[in-house]
Design an enzyme around this catalytic site. Structure first.
Site, PDB file in Angstrom:
ATOM      1  CG  ASN A 104      12.092  -6.487  -0.020  1.00 37.42           C
ATOM      2  OD1 ASN A 104      12.797  -5.491   0.092  1.00 37.42           O
ATOM      3  ND2 ASN A 104      10.825  -6.432  -0.402  1.00 37.42           N
ATOM      4  CE  LYS A 136       8.756  -6.198   2.701  1.00 42.46           C
ATOM      5  NZ  LYS A 136       7.370  -6.505   2.937  1.00 42.46           N
ATOM      6  CG  HIS A 149       7.711  -5.907  -3.149  1.00 46.99           C
ATOM      7  ND1 HIS A 149       6.763  -5.389  -2.301  1.00 46.99           N
ATOM      8  CD2 HIS A 149       8.188  -7.029  -2.558  1.00 46.99           C
ATOM      9  CE1 HIS A 149       6.683  -6.172  -1.228  1.00 46.99           C
ATOM     10  NE2 HIS A 149       7.532  -7.172  -1.360  1.00 46.99           N
ATOM     11  CD  GLU A 159       5.753  -3.974   0.995  1.00 51.69           C
ATOM     12  OE1 GLU A 159       6.918  -3.550   0.967  1.00 51.69           O
ATOM     13  OE2 GLU A 159       5.397  -4.918   1.720  1.00 51.69           O
ATOM     14  CD  GLU A 195       7.120 -11.375  -2.675  1.00 51.03           C
ATOM     15  OE1 GLU A 195       7.747 -11.785  -1.706  1.00 51.03           O
ATOM     16  OE2 GLU A 195       7.000 -10.167  -2.933  1.00 51.03           O
ATOM     17  N   GLY A 207       3.643 -10.163   4.768  1.00 47.84           N
ATOM     18  CA  GLY A 207       3.655  -9.442   6.040  1.00 47.84           C
ATOM     19  C   GLY A 207       2.430  -9.694   6.903  1.00 47.84           C
ATOM     20  CB  SER A 259       3.909 -15.063   5.981  1.00 45.67           C
ATOM     21  OG  SER A 259       3.250 -13.805   6.063  1.00 45.67           O
TER      22      SER A 259
HETATM   23  C1  PEP Z   1       8.015  -9.443   0.915  1.00 39.04           C
HETATM   24  O1  PEP Z   1       7.799  -8.307   1.267  1.00 39.04           O
HETATM   25  O2  PEP Z   1       8.476  -9.683  -0.220  1.00 39.04           O
HETATM   26  C2  PEP Z   1       7.690 -10.513   1.841  1.00 39.04           C
HETATM   27  C3  PEP Z   1       7.610 -11.720   1.362  1.00 39.04           C
HETATM   28  O3  PEP Z   1       7.483 -10.151   3.149  1.00 39.04           O
HETATM   29  P1  PEP Z   1       7.150 -11.147   4.364  1.00 39.04           P
HETATM   30  O4  PEP Z   1       8.158 -12.278   4.295  1.00 39.04           O
HETATM   31  O5  PEP Z   1       7.353 -10.311   5.596  1.00 39.04           O
HETATM   32  O6  PEP Z   1       5.770 -11.620   4.191  1.00 39.04           O
END
Ligand code: PEP
Length: 254
Positions: free
Chosen positions: A9, A11, A95, A97, A166, A172, A212
């Site tokens: 992703n 973003k 997601h 966000e 997630e 993040g 992460s």
């Molecule tokens: C995400 O935004 O879906 C995500 C998993 O980000 P990160 O790997 O940076 O934690």
């Protein structure tokens, strides 16, 4: 064995020329790693040029969202005919966000999943609890609700669908869920699907972990029986770390 997935992703990162350079390099690096389903979700502005570039490769394109409307006066929205025109066969839906900044709910995610599936765009439906919910022992209730509302009336037994677990506290932040924590929730997701929807589907559906993930922690996650890959943010933006994740997933199938 369910085919592993590595989904990146992006973003709001990479200009169109950066995206073209990235995929030009990526496609050469992943030629021999075809056991893994590689999905990238760039910003909308990069999709069309990447359609040509990713043709006849194992790289599949995803959007980061989808409108439930087909066309019309919906400023800022992107519809399924536009996504299909740009070669998108996947769409990330719900997601955290988008839930946090754009008021997405389980019900609005369900509508988006429904529209996408009708148009043969495979949803990557994101679910997960916040830190506060985990600390208050609400994780399982939250996940169950995200599943029962988000998956309601979807044609899940006849069309492909991906779930991304997630935990919001792991996105993040550098705080990855332990393999046990992630496995427990993935197993719970299969249990809910088996109990409320269909047992075969529960065994077959691909559930990927996000939060992460990096090349150092991914091996122990993919080894868990109910984890089928990863949705990756930070580690998908660098060609080396993204390729390493794809290689780990590929080797796991051998
Ligand atoms: C995400 O935004 O879906 C995500 C998993 O980000 P990160 O790997 O940076 O934690």
């Amino acid at each position: 064995m369910r085919q592993p997935i590595i989904a990146g992703n992006w973003k709001m990162n990479k200009t169109t020329s950066e995206a073209i350079n990235f995929v030009s390099e990526l496609k050469n690096k992943v030629i021999a790693l075809s056991n893994t389903n590689i999905i990238i979700a760039p910003p909308y502005t990069a999709l069309y040029p990447l359609k040509e570039l990713s043709k006849n490769t194992s790289i599949n394109l995803s959007s980061q969202d989808i409108s439930i409307k087909e066309s019309g006066a919906y400023t800022g929205e992107i519809s399924f005919p536009m996504l299909k025109d740009c070669g998108c066969s996947y769409s990330i839906i719900g997601h955290s966000e988008r839930r946090q900044y754009h008021n997405e709910t389980n019900a609005s995610c369900q509508e988006k999943c429904y529209v996408a599936m009708n148009e043969n765009i495979t949803p990557i439906y994101c679910i997960g609890e916040t830190l506060e919910q985990r600390e208050n022992d609400q994780t399982l209730t939250v996940i169950e609700d995200q599943l029962l509302t988000g998956l309601k009336d979807l044609p899940l037994t006849i069309k492909p669908f991906i779930i991304a677990y997630e935990p919001v506290w792991a996105i993040g932040t550098g705080k990855v869920a332990t393999p046990n924590q992630a496995q427990d929730i993935h197993q719970f997701i299969r249990h809910i699907i088996s109990t409320h929807i269909d047992t075969n589907l529960a065994n077959k559906i691909q559930i990927i972990y996000g939060g992460s993930v990096n090349p150092k922690n991914f091996q122990s996650l993919i080894e868990e029986p109910d984890i089928d890959g990863a949705l990756v943010g930070g580690s998908c933006l660098k060609i080396d770390s993204f390729t390493e994740l794809i290689t780990i997933a590929h080797n796991y199938t051998l």
